[in-house]
Write an enzyme that holds these catalytic residues in place. Structure first.
Site, PDB file in Angstrom:
ATOM      1  N   TYR A   1       0.859  -1.195   0.000  1.00 56.32           N
ATOM      2  CA  TYR A   1       0.000   0.000   0.000  1.00 56.32           C
ATOM      3  C   TYR A   1       0.891   1.239   0.000  1.00 56.32           C
ATOM      4  CZ  TYR A   1      -4.992  -0.507   0.005  1.00 56.32           C
ATOM      5  OH  TYR A   1      -6.277  -0.673  -0.404  1.00 56.32           O
TER       6      TYR A   1
ATOM      7  N   GLU B   1      -0.532   4.805  -0.455  1.00 55.57           N
ATOM      8  CA  GLU B   1      -1.323   6.030  -0.648  1.00 55.57           C
ATOM      9  C   GLU B   1      -0.476   7.241  -0.301  1.00 55.57           C
ATOM     10  OE1 GLU B   1      -5.147   5.832   1.287  1.00 55.57           O
ATOM     11  OE2 GLU B   1      -5.533   3.883   0.355  1.00 55.57           O
TER      12      GLU B   1
ATOM     13  N   ASP C   1      -6.999  14.521 -23.932  1.00 56.68           N
ATOM     14  CA  ASP C   1      -6.897  13.101 -23.608  1.00 56.68           C
ATOM     15  C   ASP C   1      -6.182  12.432 -24.783  1.00 56.68           C
ATOM     16  OD1 ASP C   1      -7.265  10.402 -23.233  1.00 56.68           O
ATOM     17  OD2 ASP C   1      -9.417  10.522 -22.823  1.00 56.68           O
TER      18      ASP C   1
ATOM     19  N   THR D   1      -3.544   6.960 -21.499  1.00 56.42           N
ATOM     20  CA  THR D   1      -3.298   5.593 -21.062  1.00 56.42           C
ATOM     21  C   THR D   1      -1.815   5.340 -21.325  1.00 56.42           C
ATOM     22  OG1 THR D   1      -3.711   4.696 -23.259  1.00 56.42           O
ATOM     23  CG2 THR D   1      -5.606   4.785 -21.764  1.00 56.42           C
TER      24      THR D   1
ATOM     25  N   LYS E   1      -1.560   1.865 -24.900  1.00 57.81           N
ATOM     26  CA  LYS E   1      -1.965   1.873 -26.308  1.00 57.81           C
ATOM     27  C   LYS E   1      -0.723   2.145 -27.154  1.00 57.81           C
ATOM     28  CE  LYS E   1      -6.719   2.908 -25.009  1.00 57.81           C
ATOM     29  NZ  LYS E   1      -7.871   3.829 -25.071  1.00 57.81           N
TER      30      LYS E   1
ATOM     31  N   ARG F   1      -0.755  -1.767 -18.794  1.00 54.24           N
ATOM     32  CA  ARG F   1      -2.121  -1.256 -18.754  1.00 54.24           C
ATOM     33  C   ARG F   1      -2.233  -0.254 -17.613  1.00 54.24           C
ATOM     34  NH1 ARG F   1      -6.374  -2.493 -21.346  1.00 54.24           N
ATOM     35  NH2 ARG F   1      -5.076  -3.869 -22.574  1.00 54.24           N
TER      36      ARG F   1
END
Ligand SMILES: *Cc1c(COP(=O)(O)O)cnc(C)c1O
Length: 478
Positions: free
Chosen positions: A64, A66, A241, A270, A273, A279
Site C-alpha cells: 500500500y 497512498e 486526452d 493511457t 496503447k 495497462r
C-alpha cells in the site's frame, strides 16, 4: 538480452503458477499463442516489452502506498518511492511536462483525476476562499451544500462520440456525463474534419468550464494551439486526452501545434496503447494544477499499483530511446500504407485517409454494418473492432465502421509491404461478405454470409503475412 533469459523467466513463472492452478498457466500460455497467430489490428492494443511485463509480476503488488513520493500514509514505501519517482521523471522528460502523476490505474481514472483537479481548482478553491476556510471540513453545512451543488453544475464541451470522441468525455453512460452538463462538437459532414470555427462558436454559446480534445476513432491530427485559443477565449480549462496517440507524441511524430503538452492545461493518457507500456493511466500538467492532480488518490483512486508504476518506469525509459521515435514514425507510415491500399481497392474511408495510427473504414460502401464486417474479418483471422462513423445510420451497437490501427503490427515489425497485403485481405473479405436476412425477410444488421472456404484461405494468408515477424521472438514456452 539473451534469448535464454526471457524464456527462462516466463517459463519459470508459468511453472510456479501451474503448481497452484494449472488452468491459469494454460490460459496464459494460450493467450500468447492466440496473440502470435492473429493479425491484430485493434487500434488501442499493442505488445509491451518482456521487461515491462516482468516488472509487473512481483511483490510490489503487495504494497500500500497512498500519498505521493516522500509523503505516504503508510510506512516502508522507500522502494515504491524509487519507482514512482522514476516513472514520473521519465514521463516529464519524455513529454516535456512540468509535472507527471503516474498513479492512475487506467485511462478512465486519469480522466477522473483531471476532471476533479480542474473542479477543485476552478470551483472548490474559490468557494473555500469566499468562505475564508482552509479545508472542506471547515465549511458550514450550508456552504458545503452550496459547494456540492456548484460542483455538480459545471459544463464540458468535447468531441461527439460518432466523430471519434470518448465516453469518458461527458457522455451519459459514463460518470463524467452525470457530473457535467455536456455538449459536443462534431466534424464537418463534407470533409469529416474538426471544424475549428464551429468549435469556437459552440464554446461561445455554451461557455464550458472544460474544453476537451482527444479521441479514440478520429484518423487525423488535431491542432491543439487553435483549441487552446478557443478555450482561452471563453475562460475554459483546456484538457487533452491523448490516450490513443501518446506514442506519436512521445515519438515526436506529433510536434508543434499537434503536440498537446505545450498547449493544454492538463493532459491525460493511457500507457498501454500506442505508448506500449503496461495497462494504466497518467496525467501531465503545469505547476498550476500539480497539487490538485496529486490528490487523485484518495479523491478518485484507491491505493496506487506499485508493480504497474514499476512497469511504467520501464516502458517510459524504453520510449525515451531513439528507436522509439523510429517506431512511432513507422506506425504512421504503416497506417498510411494501409489506407492507401484500401482506397486503391475501392474502400470508403472516413476523412479519406489518415495522418495518425488508425483508419476508419465506412463499411456501408460494402453493403455491411460494422458488426457484420467485424465478425466476417474475425472468421478470417483478422482482429479489428466495429466503430460508429459520423452521423452513423446504424447506431452505436451495430455501427457502420471498422476501426483498424497499426501500433501492434508495427511492434512486430510489419512494414508498408505487409500493410498492402493486409489491405488486400480486408478488402477481399469485405467485398465477398453479404448481409444476411431475418426470418421475416428483412435485412439483418448482424447476420452475414461468407464462404467458409474463403475465410479459411484468408486466415492462412493472414498467418503467412506474420511468418517473418515473430511475436516475442525470445520467448519459448516449451
Ligand atoms: C482508451 C481510452 C480511454 C480509457 O482508457 P482505459 O484504460 O480503458 O480506462 C480514455 N480516453 C480515450 C480517448 C481512450 O481512447
Amino acid at each position: 538480452m539473451s534469448r535464454n533469459a526471457e524464456s527462462t523467466a516466463f517459463r519459470s513463472a508459468l511453472e510456479v503458477i501451474r503448481a497452484v492452478e494449472p488452468r491459469v498457466a494454460d490460459a496464459i500460455g494460450a493467450e500468447l499463442t492466440d496473440q502470435r497467430e492473429s493479425l491484430k489490428l485493434i487500434a488501442s492494443e499493442n505488445y509491451a516489452s518482456p521487461a515491462t511485463l516482468l516488472a509487473m509480476g512481483n511483490w510490489f503488488s503487495d504494497k500500500y502506498a497512498e500519498g505521493t513520493v516522500g509523503r505516504r500514509f503508510y510506512a516502508g514505501c522507500q522502494n515504491v518511492d524509487t519507482v514512482e519517482a522514476l516513472a514520473a521523471e521519465h514521463a516529464r522528460e519524455l513529454f516535456g511536462a512540468a509535472h507527471a502523476y503516474v498513479q492512475p490505474h487506467s485511462g478512465i481514472d486519469a480522466n477522473l483525476v483531471a476532471f476533479w483537479a480542474i473542479l477543485a481548482d476552478r470551483v472548490e478553491a474559490p468557494a473555500l476562499r469566499r468562505a475564508q476556510a482552509r479545508h472542506v471540513n471547515d465549511l458550514s453545512e450550508a456552504d458545503w451544500f452550496a459547494l456540492r451543488r456548484e460542483l455538480g453544475d459545471q459544463r464540458m464541451l468535447g468531441m461527439s462520440l460518432d466523430a471519434g470522441g470518448h465516453l469518458t468525455h461527458g457522455f451519459r453512460p459514463n460518470i463524467s456525463g452525470k457530473m457535467f452538463d455536456q455538449r459536443s462538437y462534431g466534424t464537418d459532414p463534407a470533409t469529416g474534419l474538426v471544424d475549428y470555427d464551429r468549435v469556437a462558436e459552440a464554446a461561445r454559446e455554451f461557455r464550458p468550464l472544460v474544453l476537451v480534445a482527444g479521441y479514440s476513432a478520429y484518423p487525423r491530427r488535431v491542432n491543439f494551439r487553435i483549441m487552446r485559443e478557443i478555450a482561452d477565449s471563453v475562460g475554459a480549462t483546456f484538457m487533452v486526452d491523448m490516450a490513443h496517440f501518446a506514442g506519436l507524441v512521445a515519438g515526436k511524430v506529433f510536434t508543434g501545434d499537434f503536440d498537446p503538452v505545450p498547449h493544454a492545461h492538463i493532459v491525460t493518457t493511457t500507457t498501454h496503447k500506442s505508448l506500449r507500456g503496461p495497462r494504466g493511466g497518467m496525467v501531465l500538467c503545469g505547476p498550476e494544477l500539480a497539487d490538485q492532480v496529486d490528490r487523485g488518490c484518495p479523491m478518485v483512486l484507491g491505493g496506487p499499483l506499485p508493480h504497474v508504476m514499476a512497469a511504467k518506469a520501464v516502458a517510459l525509459a524504453e520510449a525515451r530511446r531513439p528507436d522509439f521515435a523510429d517506431y512511432a514514425r513507422r506506425i504512421v507510415d504503416n497506417a498510411q500504407a494501409l489506407a492507401d491500399g484500401l482506397l486503391r481497392r475501392g474502400a470508403k474511408l472516413v476523412t479519406g485517409g489518415t495522418d495518425n495510427h488508425l483508419v476508419l473504414i465506412d463499411v456501408t460502401g460494402y453493403g455491411l454494418t460494422g458488426r457484420q464486417a467485424e465478425q466476417a474479418l474475425l472468421d478470417s483471422g483478422i482482429v479489428t473492432n466495429r466503430n460508429a462513423v459520423p452521423q452513423d445510420p446504424n447506431g452505436a451497437w451495430y455501427t457502420s465502421g471498422i476501426r483498424i490501427g497499426t501500433p501492434a503490427l508495427t511492434t512486430r515489425g510489419l512494414g508498408t509491404a505487409e500493410m498492402d497485403g493486409t489491405a488486400e485481405l480486408i478488402h477481399t473479405v469485405l467485398s465477398q461478405t453479404t448481409a444476411g436476412t431475418n426470418p421475416d425477410g428483412t435485412a439483418s444488421k448482424a447476420k452475414y454470409v461468407l464462404d467458409p472456404a474463403l475465410a479459411d484461405k484468408v486466415s492462412r494468408q493472414a498467418g503467412e503475412l506474420l511468418t517473418g515477424f515473430p511475436l516475442y521472438p525470445d520467448v519459448e514456452l516449451s
